[in-house]
Design a protein around this motif. Structure first.
Motif, PDB file in Angstrom:
ATOM      1  N   THR A 162     -15.750   5.587 -10.280  1.00  0.00           N
ATOM      2  CA  THR A 162     -16.510   6.098  -9.129  1.00  0.00           C
ATOM      3  C   THR A 162     -17.889   5.464  -9.039  1.00  0.00           C
ATOM      4  O   THR A 162     -18.317   5.047  -7.955  1.00  0.00           O
ATOM      5  CB  THR A 162     -16.692   7.636  -9.243  1.00  0.00           C
ATOM      6  N   ALA A 165     -17.621   1.960  -7.841  1.00  0.00           N
ATOM      7  CA  ALA A 165     -17.353   1.879  -6.400  1.00  0.00           C
ATOM      8  C   ALA A 165     -18.643   2.048  -5.600  1.00  0.00           C
ATOM      9  O   ALA A 165     -18.958   1.242  -4.716  1.00  0.00           O
ATOM     10  CB  ALA A 165     -16.340   2.961  -6.001  1.00  0.00           C
ATOM     11  N   THR A 166     -19.430   3.068  -5.924  1.00  0.00           N
ATOM     12  CA  THR A 166     -20.648   3.311  -5.144  1.00  0.00           C
ATOM     13  C   THR A 166     -21.690   2.224  -5.414  1.00  0.00           C
ATOM     14  O   THR A 166     -22.344   1.740  -4.495  1.00  0.00           O
ATOM     15  CB  THR A 166     -21.260   4.695  -5.474  1.00  0.00           C
ATOM     16  N   SER A 167     -21.811   1.819  -6.665  1.00  0.00           N
ATOM     17  CA  SER A 167     -22.785   0.787  -7.009  1.00  0.00           C
ATOM     18  C   SER A 167     -22.394  -0.547  -6.346  1.00  0.00           C
ATOM     19  O   SER A 167     -23.259  -1.286  -5.859  1.00  0.00           O
ATOM     20  CB  SER A 167     -22.833   0.646  -8.537  1.00  0.00           C
ATOM     21  N   ASN A 170     -23.240  -0.359  -2.695  1.00  0.00           N
ATOM     22  CA  ASN A 170     -24.706  -0.472  -2.616  1.00  0.00           C
ATOM     23  C   ASN A 170     -25.090  -1.957  -2.619  1.00  0.00           C
ATOM     24  O   ASN A 170     -25.893  -2.412  -1.799  1.00  0.00           O
ATOM     25  CB  ASN A 170     -25.297   0.278  -3.826  1.00  0.00           C
ATOM     26  N   GLU A 255     -24.605   6.428  -3.856  1.00  0.00           N
ATOM     27  CA  GLU A 255     -23.619   7.177  -3.056  1.00  0.00           C
ATOM     28  C   GLU A 255     -24.004   7.169  -1.573  1.00  0.00           C
ATOM     29  O   GLU A 255     -23.154   7.041  -0.690  1.00  0.00           O
ATOM     30  CB  GLU A 255     -23.522   8.632  -3.539  1.00  0.00           C
ATOM     31  N   ALA A 258     -23.230   3.916  -0.129  1.00  0.00           N
ATOM     32  CA  ALA A 258     -21.775   3.778   0.008  1.00  0.00           C
ATOM     33  C   ALA A 258     -21.277   4.459   1.283  1.00  0.00           C
ATOM     34  O   ALA A 258     -20.437   3.916   2.002  1.00  0.00           O
ATOM     35  CB  ALA A 258     -21.079   4.364  -1.225  1.00  0.00           C
ATOM     36  N   ALA A 296     -14.150   1.720   1.196  1.00  0.00           N
ATOM     37  CA  ALA A 296     -14.779   2.853   0.494  1.00  0.00           C
ATOM     38  C   ALA A 296     -13.728   3.910   0.146  1.00  0.00           C
ATOM     39  O   ALA A 296     -13.694   4.437  -0.975  1.00  0.00           O
ATOM     40  CB  ALA A 296     -15.891   3.452   1.359  1.00  0.00           C
ATOM     41  N   ALA A 301     -14.829   5.868  -3.202  1.00  0.00           N
ATOM     42  CA  ALA A 301     -16.255   6.148  -2.968  1.00  0.00           C
ATOM     43  C   ALA A 301     -16.371   7.296  -1.967  1.00  0.00           C
ATOM     44  O   ALA A 301     -15.470   7.497  -1.147  1.00  0.00           O
ATOM     45  CB  ALA A 301     -16.947   4.898  -2.418  1.00  0.00           C
ATOM     46  N   THR A 303     -17.280   9.241   1.432  1.00  0.00           N
ATOM     47  CA  THR A 303     -17.397   8.756   2.812  1.00  0.00           C
ATOM     48  C   THR A 303     -18.061   9.792   3.716  1.00  0.00           C
ATOM     49  O   THR A 303     -18.054   9.631   4.938  1.00  0.00           O
ATOM     50  CB  THR A 303     -16.003   8.381   3.393  1.00  0.00           C
TER      51      THR A 303
END
Ligand code: NAD
Length: 353
Positions: A162, A165-167, A170, A255, A258, A296, A301, A303
């Motif tokens: 997780t 995914a967000t990083s 970003n 986050e 993302a 995403a 990630a 949404t």
């Protein structure tokens, strides 16, 4: 061809699996004899092991780095660095630790070696954001730019699927905005396109198997390229909105990026045809906003801003703050347009131009 100015930020990048081992040599090249290692409390054990591995070349560890670089933590770290006679800094971690290294360097001119363990990209910029009395301010200064950056893929294997995914999203946001930046140039656009391609290719593999070293290495390469974009091109709607949302509603950094990326790309698409053509090529799509939203979802990630803790009543407030300080954006900002963008992002609806 358009006219442009191209300026590189000086830094030495050492990339590859196992390259953490070169830290002592890199410090020697800098003429450093006593390096202070920095980390968050969360990464203190591994950072302590790194400090120990430096032997005589270590001045010790300061492990109190925190999100948004609070000035009181920096001042304490400066006192520790001076007491220990440190002559260099080793920032081991994500944007929070690298931010602390930058803040100390700004006050002491100590050289920094950054060892990133997320995809945030701060190591490639001369930008520093700091927080004092609840207010975050941002500056650019040459002293803030790390002299050496070591990218070692093995340090990213412990990032959860997780957070990866967000990083990663970003990082992609830096490249998407660089493609349509007011001060864009052909070299940064090449870097941005390849950064988007590398991360879009790698993130699904990491979501499936966070230990996939090939995907991890590709993601780290992409994050490096996207960090160069952030350091070299001015940012617009996406980064400004994320700043508002993070600062005013205390939403988490990566986050928020993302969630917002697909929506800001879709909003700007009608006015950024060349940029979107390049991003579309990198994403292998004909609709950049939709492809980023699908990506995403596919990699797990978030949404929806409501899932990050934002309440519906804050949509109007966020719109007001976002429109209060005007800034350059390829598409003019209208109240209805920005409100609808934030509403869709809050609800988790698909993006719309
Ligand atoms: P972070 O540095 O706050 O890290 C989040 C948490 O993950 C921390 O507890 C950290 O110790 C942990 N962590 C980091 N790497 C890990 C790993 N490999 N395995 C396990 N845990 C790990 O998060 P971030 O998103 O990298 O950085 C966010 C901060 O960086 C924000 O304050 C943002 O404003 C700043 N930032 C600044 C710039 C710039 O150019 N100035 C650019 C990007 C981000």
């Amino acid at each position: 061809m358009d006219t442009f100015i191209y300026e590189t930020l000086p830094s030495r990048v050492v990339f590859g699996e196992g390259k953490l081992e070169t830290l002592s040599q890199e410090l020697e090249k800098l003429g450093a004899k006593r390096a202070l290692v920095l980390s968050t409390p969360n990464q203190a054990d591994i950072a302590q092991a790194l400090a120990d591995s430096l032997g005589q070349r270590s001045a010790g560890l300061f492990s109190q780095a925190a999100m948004h670089t609070p000035v009181n933590v920096t001042e304490e770290a400066v006192r520790v660095a001076q007491r220990l006679n440190a002559d260099a800094l080793v920032s081991f971690g994500g944007g929070s630790t690298i931010g602390l290294g930058k803040a100390i360097a700004l006050r002491t001119a100590l050289p920094q070696v950054a060892i990133p363990t997320t995809y945030a990209g701060s190591e490639m910029t001369s930008i520093l954001g700091q927080t004092e009395n609840g207010i975050k301010t941002t500056l650019r200064h040459p002293l803030v730019q790390p002299k050496v950056v070591i990218y070692d893929v093995s340090l990213t294997l412990s990032l959860s699927a997780t957070v990866s995914a967000t990083s990663g999203l970003n990082a992609m946001a830096h490249a998407v905005e660089a493609l349509y930046a007011q001060d864009r140039n052909p070299v940064i656009s090449l870097i941005a396109e390849d950064g988007i391609r590398a991360l879009a290719g790698a993130l699904p593999g990491i979501a499936k198997d966070p230990q996939n070293r090939q995907a991890r290495s590709q993601a780290q390469y992409g994050a490096w390229l996207c960090g160069i974009c952030l350091g070299s091109a001015g940012m617009a709607l996406h980064h400004k909105l994320c700043h508002v949302l993070g600062g005013s509603f205390n939403l988490p950094h990566a986050e928020t990026h993302a969630v917002m990326l697909a929506h800001t790309a879709a909003y700007n698409a009608p006015n950024t045809q060349n940029a979107m053509t390049r991003a579309a090529k990198a994403l292998d799509t004909d609709d950049v906003g939709a492809a980023l939203w699908q990506l995403a979802k596919r990699i797990g990630a978030p949404t929806a801003l409501k899932d990050l803790g934002m309440v519906e009543a804050d949509i109007d407030k966020a719109t007001d703050i976002a429109l209060k300080n005007p800034y350059w954006n390829p598409r003019p900002l209208t109240e209805t347009g920005i409100r609808e963008l934030i509403r869709r992002a809050w609800a988790g609806d698909p993006p719309k131009a």
